[in-house]
Design a protein around this motif. Structure first.
Motif, PDB file in Angstrom:
ATOM      1  N   PRO A   1     -26.893  32.980 -18.417  1.00 52.91           N
ATOM      2  CA  PRO A   1     -27.380  32.557 -19.722  1.00 52.91           C
ATOM      3  C   PRO A   1     -29.011  32.084 -19.502  1.00 52.91           C
ATOM      4  O   PRO A   1     -29.170  31.405 -18.706  1.00 52.91           O
ATOM      5  CB  PRO A   1     -26.497  31.330 -20.005  1.00 52.91           C
ATOM      6  CG  PRO A   1     -25.540  31.612 -19.113  1.00 52.91           C
ATOM      7  CD  PRO A   1     -25.771  32.265 -17.864  1.00 52.91           C
ATOM      8  N   PHE A   2     -29.721  32.521 -20.445  1.00 55.86           N
ATOM      9  CA  PHE A   2     -31.207  31.827 -20.346  1.00 55.86           C
ATOM     10  C   PHE A   2     -31.771  31.635 -21.906  1.00 55.86           C
ATOM     11  O   PHE A   2     -30.979  31.789 -22.925  1.00 55.86           O
ATOM     12  CB  PHE A   2     -31.898  33.667 -19.936  1.00 55.86           C
ATOM     13  CG  PHE A   2     -33.081  33.220 -19.442  1.00 55.86           C
ATOM     14  CD1 PHE A   2     -33.417  32.419 -18.471  1.00 55.86           C
ATOM     15  CD2 PHE A   2     -34.211  34.255 -20.052  1.00 55.86           C
ATOM     16  CE1 PHE A   2     -34.968  32.430 -18.034  1.00 55.86           C
ATOM     17  CE2 PHE A   2     -35.593  33.939 -19.462  1.00 55.86           C
ATOM     18  CZ  PHE A   2     -35.798  33.098 -18.716  1.00 55.86           C
TER      19      PHE A   2
ATOM     20  N   SER B   1     -28.588  40.125 -14.729  1.00 56.03           N
ATOM     21  CA  SER B   1     -29.475  40.252 -15.803  1.00 56.03           C
ATOM     22  C   SER B   1     -29.207  39.093 -16.575  1.00 56.03           C
ATOM     23  O   SER B   1     -28.336  38.173 -16.257  1.00 56.03           O
ATOM     24  CB  SER B   1     -28.959  41.425 -16.490  1.00 56.03           C
ATOM     25  OG  SER B   1     -27.523  41.182 -16.971  1.00 56.03           O
ATOM     26  N   LEU B   2     -30.277  38.776 -17.461  1.00 52.70           N
ATOM     27  CA  LEU B   2     -30.493  37.485 -18.186  1.00 52.70           C
ATOM     28  C   LEU B   2     -29.726  37.723 -19.579  1.00 52.70           C
ATOM     29  O   LEU B   2     -30.012  38.802 -20.331  1.00 52.70           O
ATOM     30  CB  LEU B   2     -31.803  37.012 -18.259  1.00 52.70           C
ATOM     31  CG  LEU B   2     -32.450  37.030 -16.892  1.00 52.70           C
ATOM     32  CD1 LEU B   2     -34.112  36.969 -17.362  1.00 52.70           C
ATOM     33  CD2 LEU B   2     -32.154  35.673 -16.100  1.00 52.70           C
ATOM     34  N   GLU B   3     -29.026  36.900 -19.995  1.00 55.03           N
ATOM     35  CA  GLU B   3     -28.639  36.701 -21.478  1.00 55.03           C
ATOM     36  C   GLU B   3     -29.565  35.708 -22.243  1.00 55.03           C
ATOM     37  O   GLU B   3     -29.496  34.645 -22.451  1.00 55.03           O
ATOM     38  CB  GLU B   3     -27.282  35.950 -21.289  1.00 55.03           C
ATOM     39  CG  GLU B   3     -26.178  36.366 -20.429  1.00 55.03           C
ATOM     40  CD  GLU B   3     -24.858  35.731 -20.633  1.00 55.03           C
ATOM     41  OE1 GLU B   3     -24.552  35.008 -21.521  1.00 55.03           O
ATOM     42  OE2 GLU B   3     -24.057  35.656 -19.565  1.00 55.03           O
ATOM     43  N   TYR B   4     -30.546  36.703 -22.507  1.00 58.06           N
ATOM     44  CA  TYR B   4     -31.688  36.262 -23.558  1.00 58.06           C
ATOM     45  C   TYR B   4     -31.137  35.268 -24.798  1.00 58.06           C
ATOM     46  O   TYR B   4     -30.331  35.927 -25.485  1.00 58.06           O
ATOM     47  CB  TYR B   4     -32.725  37.108 -23.897  1.00 58.06           C
ATOM     48  CG  TYR B   4     -33.664  37.612 -22.931  1.00 58.06           C
ATOM     49  CD1 TYR B   4     -34.665  36.637 -22.514  1.00 58.06           C
ATOM     50  CD2 TYR B   4     -33.252  38.717 -22.123  1.00 58.06           C
ATOM     51  CE1 TYR B   4     -35.270  37.061 -21.339  1.00 58.06           C
ATOM     52  CE2 TYR B   4     -34.193  39.181 -21.217  1.00 58.06           C
ATOM     53  CZ  TYR B   4     -35.205  38.311 -20.831  1.00 58.06           C
ATOM     54  OH  TYR B   4     -35.943  38.623 -19.872  1.00 58.06           O
ATOM     55  N   GLY B   5     -31.504  34.115 -24.996  1.00 57.84           N
ATOM     56  CA  GLY B   5     -31.313  33.261 -26.158  1.00 57.84           C
ATOM     57  C   GLY B   5     -30.127  32.606 -26.104  1.00 57.84           C
ATOM     58  O   GLY B   5     -29.576  31.828 -27.034  1.00 57.84           O
ATOM     59  N   ALA B   6     -29.311  32.612 -25.111  1.00 60.00           N
ATOM     60  CA  ALA B   6     -28.237  31.843 -24.849  1.00 60.00           C
ATOM     61  C   ALA B   6     -28.322  30.427 -24.776  1.00 60.00           C
ATOM     62  O   ALA B   6     -27.427  29.554 -25.315  1.00 60.00           O
ATOM     63  CB  ALA B   6     -27.491  31.921 -23.524  1.00 60.00           C
ATOM     64  N   PHE B   7     -29.453  29.816 -24.407  1.00 67.72           N
ATOM     65  CA  PHE B   7     -29.950  28.506 -24.706  1.00 67.72           C
ATOM     66  C   PHE B   7     -31.242  28.380 -25.389  1.00 67.72           C
ATOM     67  O   PHE B   7     -32.044  29.403 -25.498  1.00 67.72           O
ATOM     68  CB  PHE B   7     -30.427  27.911 -23.091  1.00 67.72           C
ATOM     69  CG  PHE B   7     -29.107  27.797 -22.224  1.00 67.72           C
ATOM     70  CD1 PHE B   7     -27.778  27.191 -22.624  1.00 67.72           C
ATOM     71  CD2 PHE B   7     -29.037  28.157 -20.988  1.00 67.72           C
ATOM     72  CE1 PHE B   7     -26.550  27.196 -21.584  1.00 67.72           C
ATOM     73  CE2 PHE B   7     -28.023  28.096 -20.045  1.00 67.72           C
ATOM     74  CZ  PHE B   7     -26.722  27.718 -20.506  1.00 67.72           C
TER      75      PHE B   7
ATOM     76  N   LEU C   1     -30.590  31.566 -10.323  1.00 67.48           N
ATOM     77  CA  LEU C   1     -30.273  33.054 -10.343  1.00 67.48           C
ATOM     78  C   LEU C   1     -29.646  33.403  -8.786  1.00 67.48           C
ATOM     79  O   LEU C   1     -28.810  34.091  -8.798  1.00 67.48           O
ATOM     80  CB  LEU C   1     -31.659  33.639 -10.339  1.00 67.48           C
ATOM     81  CG  LEU C   1     -32.260  34.349 -11.735  1.00 67.48           C
ATOM     82  CD1 LEU C   1     -33.762  34.538 -11.614  1.00 67.48           C
ATOM     83  CD2 LEU C   1     -31.139  35.031 -12.322  1.00 67.48           C
ATOM     84  N   LEU C   2     -30.247  32.684  -7.677  1.00 67.01           N
ATOM     85  CA  LEU C   2     -29.720  33.072  -6.197  1.00 67.01           C
ATOM     86  C   LEU C   2     -28.412  32.376  -6.313  1.00 67.01           C
ATOM     87  O   LEU C   2     -27.271  33.149  -5.726  1.00 67.01           O
ATOM     88  CB  LEU C   2     -30.552  32.334  -5.334  1.00 67.01           C
ATOM     89  CG  LEU C   2     -32.142  32.932  -5.272  1.00 67.01           C
ATOM     90  CD1 LEU C   2     -32.788  31.988  -4.425  1.00 67.01           C
ATOM     91  CD2 LEU C   2     -31.937  34.275  -4.863  1.00 67.01           C
ATOM     92  N   GLU C   3     -27.980  31.358  -6.866  1.00 65.27           N
ATOM     93  CA  GLU C   3     -26.483  30.710  -6.731  1.00 65.27           C
ATOM     94  C   GLU C   3     -25.720  31.362  -7.643  1.00 65.27           C
ATOM     95  O   GLU C   3     -24.319  31.624  -7.180  1.00 65.27           O
ATOM     96  CB  GLU C   3     -26.727  29.338  -7.355  1.00 65.27           C
ATOM     97  CG  GLU C   3     -27.342  28.327  -6.411  1.00 65.27           C
ATOM     98  CD  GLU C   3     -27.843  26.889  -6.948  1.00 65.27           C
ATOM     99  OE1 GLU C   3     -27.470  26.845  -8.252  1.00 65.27           O
ATOM    100  OE2 GLU C   3     -28.481  26.139  -6.515  1.00 65.27           O
TER     101      GLU C   3
END
Length: 279
Positions: free
Chosen positions: A188-189, A246-252, A176-178
């Motif tokens: 992606p998350f 923000s997080l892209e839920y379900g990308a992975f 996240l920091l990167e």
């Protein structure tokens, strides 16, 4: 106590060194040859390859305890280094016991257990599903047999999901920091539904130092004992650090060897920490 800490320049090492120094211990911090990792100024730094066959254990003096954190590729769960260096770890630790080190605390991982749902305690059966877990579990099983007649007491420090000092790890928090550094607004998350046992690396350092000073043997869960969903923890991290992402839920997809919920039974470590605070 005179305490030798291997892997002192790694992610966990500096915090374990600092925790022992804070207790007034005489700390020998072992770094790989050539390492310039910053450590507490009150620690004595020794550069040595602890896995080398020709290692002279006398370079560490006569320690009261050895905390063995050194391990290559701890964040790469299927690296060939795990099994490739297993015998060298066994040789180093059994050699230390034969040399008269009275107390050894060696770093383990919840990945020894493999797929499991619910709390993990010392009696939980292990069925590791990664090279990292297999190697750690093999070392955990073999050491008590090898040390049985040496007089050395052994604590196995089973750790869980560590965060904090996040620029120095390879966790989701570091990513996240990167991503923010790179100017990205999303990451992606996975689904984030799985629940884990999170512990700050500073607290882990204090727990490890307390276990090393105790007379407890066998597996000790160094953990919080509280399961928290990955999504909740990451969203908390984003909020606390005011990160514009923000997080892209379900990308992975979730990893097949991660359970819906797993955490450490913290009964023993809480007793150790409570007794330690009372002294």
């Amino acid at each position: 106590m005179r305490v030798v800490v291997t892997g002192a320049g790694g992610y966990i090492g500096p915090h374990v060194v600092a925790a022992h120094v804070a207790r007034g211990d005489d700390v020998v911090a072992v770094l790989r040859p050539g390492s310039t990792a910053p450590l507490h100024p009150d620690a004595t730094v020794v550069h040595a390859d602890v896995l080398a066959e020709d290692l002279d254990l006398g370079v560490f003096g006569n320690p009261d305890a050895l905390v063995h954190l050194a391990w290559k590729d701890g964040f790469a769960h299927n690296s060939s280094a795990h099994m490739g260096q297993l015998s060298a770890h066994f040789r180093f630790l059994t050699g230390a016991a034969q040399a008269g080190v009275p107390r050894i605390a060696a770093l383990g991982t919840m990945h020894e257990v493999g797929y499991w749902e619910g709390p993990i305690d010392a009696a939980t059966p292990t069925d590791p599903l990664s090279q990292y877990g297999i190697a750690k579990d093999a070392l955990r099983r073999s050491l008590p047999l090898a040390l049985a007649d040496t007089g050395t007491s052994l604590a196995w420090l089973r750790c869980y999901y560590i965060y904090g000092d996040d620029r120095r790890n390879r966790s989701i928090f570091a990513r996240l920091l990167e991503a923010v550094d790179a100017g990205r607004s999303t990451l992606p998350f996975t689904t984030g539904r799985s629940k884990y046992d999170f512990i700050r690396v500073e607290e882990l350092g204090r727990q490890i130092a307390a276990v090393t000073h105790s007379d407890v043997t066998g597996v000790v869960n160094c953990s919080s004992g509280v399961p928290v969903s990955l999504a909740d923890k990451v969203e908390e991290f984003i909020t606390e650090n005011a990160l514009p992402i923000s997080l892209e839920y379900g990308a992975f997809p979730d990893r097949p060897y991660d359970s819906p919920a797993v955490w450490g039974d913290a009964t023993v470590i809480r007793q150790i920490m409570s007794g330690d605070a009372a002294q």
